[in-house]
Design an enzyme around this catalytic site. Structure first.
Site, PDB file in Angstrom:
ATOM      1  N   HIS A 332       0.896  -1.260   0.140  1.00  0.00           N
ATOM      2  CA  HIS A 332      -0.105  -0.072  -0.181  1.00  0.00           C
ATOM      3  C   HIS A 332       1.135   1.007  -0.326  1.00  0.00           C
ATOM      4  O   HIS A 332       2.145   1.328   0.450  1.00  0.00           O
ATOM      5  CB  HIS A 332      -1.082  -0.218   1.373  1.00  0.00           C
ATOM      6  CG  HIS A 332      -2.354   0.791   0.956  1.00  0.00           C
ATOM      7  ND1 HIS A 332      -1.777   2.164   1.605  1.00  0.00           N
ATOM      8  CD2 HIS A 332      -3.408   0.489   0.685  1.00  0.00           C
ATOM      9  CE1 HIS A 332      -2.996   2.765   0.909  1.00  0.00           C
ATOM     10  NE2 HIS A 332      -4.042   2.275   0.961  1.00  0.00           N
ATOM     11  N   ASP A 391      -7.941  -5.170   0.035  1.00  0.00           N
ATOM     12  CA  ASP A 391      -8.415  -5.787  -1.102  1.00  0.00           C
ATOM     13  C   ASP A 391      -8.153  -7.213  -0.806  1.00  0.00           C
ATOM     14  O   ASP A 391      -8.957  -8.618  -1.850  1.00  0.00           O
ATOM     15  CB  ASP A 391      -7.735  -5.313  -2.549  1.00  0.00           C
ATOM     16  CG  ASP A 391      -8.242  -4.356  -2.241  1.00  0.00           C
ATOM     17  OD1 ASP A 391      -9.339  -3.503  -2.806  1.00  0.00           O
ATOM     18  OD2 ASP A 391      -7.565  -3.455  -2.879  1.00  0.00           O
TER      19      ASP A 391
END
Length: 455
Positions: A332, A391
């Site tokens: 991320h 996700d």
């Protein structure tokens, strides 16, 4: 277009592509020479400061002597840690999305009376304009629900008696209507997509009074309207965790860029929907599920770490999967040691996996989470701290709930519409707001015009 015309067009496109590539190469050295912040990011990976916000904050590291030091991830809504927010409504055995929407829009947790009034307001605005579904969704079906959502949001402008009024009361009215209507648009767009593209019967369900957003969504997308409370609670949790992620994420920033120009709310939100559709943003959860399809097929023994690492290495070397060289769901831009959304979802995903008899698949997801940093180091020499992002587990949660992949990213939009509207209003009403206009360095050399007959 006839076959001969198609072939001629394809041949012409090939020549045009060659022409474009010949005259449109930018030297990568320019980016360093002119200190270009590619992706609006500094050299150390931090984001370029583009504004201030009171809505949300994302923390995954701290700076020490100019260096990023990894830290446990924190997601904050209006000053409240999202983990505390979740513990609050889960501990009281109630839904939390509507409360979260109120918090993000107005900046304060609602009282019991304010929450009840806000929930009623959402219920009162569920209904789409007269003939909207027939004219805007059924008559122009789309194979992609996100595409249909973006077009439908834009179309709502035509059904609004006062679309360009920038006053705060009007902006809040429009925001509340969008929050209430987007789940209905998604449900109808999905039903129409299934009918026209998947040869299924067409079922259109109206939202029911007294149900939460999560309950109504499950009621609306299922032919028999059936769902369990466990499913509704878990979907509600997903909506809360996806509702906001700071002003710098791609879709919120897109919304703020358009809002800064003074355009209407429908144009701004449609742009955010288009951004979220991208596989590098909201579309990543679909790519995670696609990737795990390859992993589950390519790894014979899901409990063999060496076999899993071998396949992950093939993914990174572009020898397997979609050949992108990426391990979706890992890493991320902000989070380092952990993504709090993934941490929360993982806990509930484990419980659901036990209920659904999918422990082996859940353990495979955990193995990918655990082994990816090691594989990144061995294959690419990357030693930076990498964690699972939201996700990785959101797609699995949706799968266990029986939600089709076509709805993964649209569900993200159902939640994030709250954050977008909050950022839209903040951008419009912040003091001294200006149109957002970053600079680009022009590097094309000057030249003279050549008459047509001399080219």
């Amino acid at each position: 277009m006839q076959n001969a015309e198609r072939e001629a067009f394809a041949g012409f496109l090939t020549s045009l592509c060659a022409e474009y590539q010949k005259h449109n190469q930018i030297d990568p050295a320019y980016y360093e020479r002119y200190n270009v912040k590619r992706g609006l990011r500094n050299a150390d990976g931090t984001g370029v400061m583009a504004g201030v916000t009171q809505i949300g904050n994302v923390m995954g590291y701290y700076l020490q002597d100019g260096e990023r030091v990894p830290a446990p991830g924190k997601l904050v809504y209006r000053g409240i840690d999202v983990e505390e927010l979740v513990d609050g409504f889960v501990g009281e055995d109630r839904f939390g999305f509507e409360e979260t929407a109120y918090l993000l829009l107005f900046g304060q947790l609602p009282t019991r009376e304010q929450l009840a009034a806000f929930q009623q307001l959402l219920t009162d605005n569920h209904t789409l304009p007269h003939m909207f579904t027939e004219d805007m969704i059924i008559k122009a079906p789309s194979p992609d629900v996100m595409n249909k959502l973006a077009r439908s949001v834009l179309a709502l402008y035509s059904y609004d008696d006062n679309p360009d009024d920038m006053s705060l009361p009007n902006q809040l009215r429009q925001a509340i209507q969008l929050i209430a209507r987007v789940p209905v648009i998604v449900a109808h767009a999905f039903a129409v997509k299934r009918h026209y593209y998947d040869d299924e019967s067409l079922y259109l369900h109206r939202p029911q009074p007294g149900l939460s957003v999560a309950e109504n969504f499950l009621y609306s997308v299922r032919h028999d309207n059936q769902f369990t409370q466990q499913e509704a609670r878990l979907l509600d949790l997903c909506l809360v965790l996806h509702a906001e992620h700071g002003g710098g994420n791609n879709s919120a920033f897109a919304c703020r860029v358009l809002s800064s120009s003074g355009t209407d709310i429908y144009s701004s939100i449609a742009a955010a929907v288009g951004s979220l559709k991208g596989p590098r943003h909201g579309g990543a959860n679909k790519k995670v599920m696609e990737m795990f399809g390859y992993i589950e097929e390519g790894v014979k023994d899901w409990k063999d770490d060496d076999e899993i690492k071998d396949f992950l290495g093939r993914l990174l070397r572009k020898e397997a999967g979609d050949r992108s060289g990426l391990i979706y769901g890992m890493g991320h831009a902000i989070y380092t040691l952990s993504d709090p959304r993934a941490v929360i979802l993982k806990k509930f995903a484990r419980q659901l996996a036990q209920t659904k008899g999918m422990e082996d698949e859940f353990q495979l997801y955990e193995a990918v989470e655990r082994l990816t940093p090691e594989v990144l180091l061995s294959v690419k020499g990357e030693s930076k701290v990498v964690c699972a992002n939201v996700d990785l587990f959101s797609g699995m949660v949706y799968k266990m709930m029986g939600i089709p992949q076509e709805l993964y990213t649209p569900l993200f939009a159902v939640a994030r519409i709250v954050g977008w509207c909050a950022h839209r209003i903040e951008e419009v009403y912040q003091p001294g707001n200006r149109i957002i206009r970053p600079a680009y360095k022009a590097v094309a050399p000057m030249r003279t015009f050549v008459p047509l007959n001399q080219r």
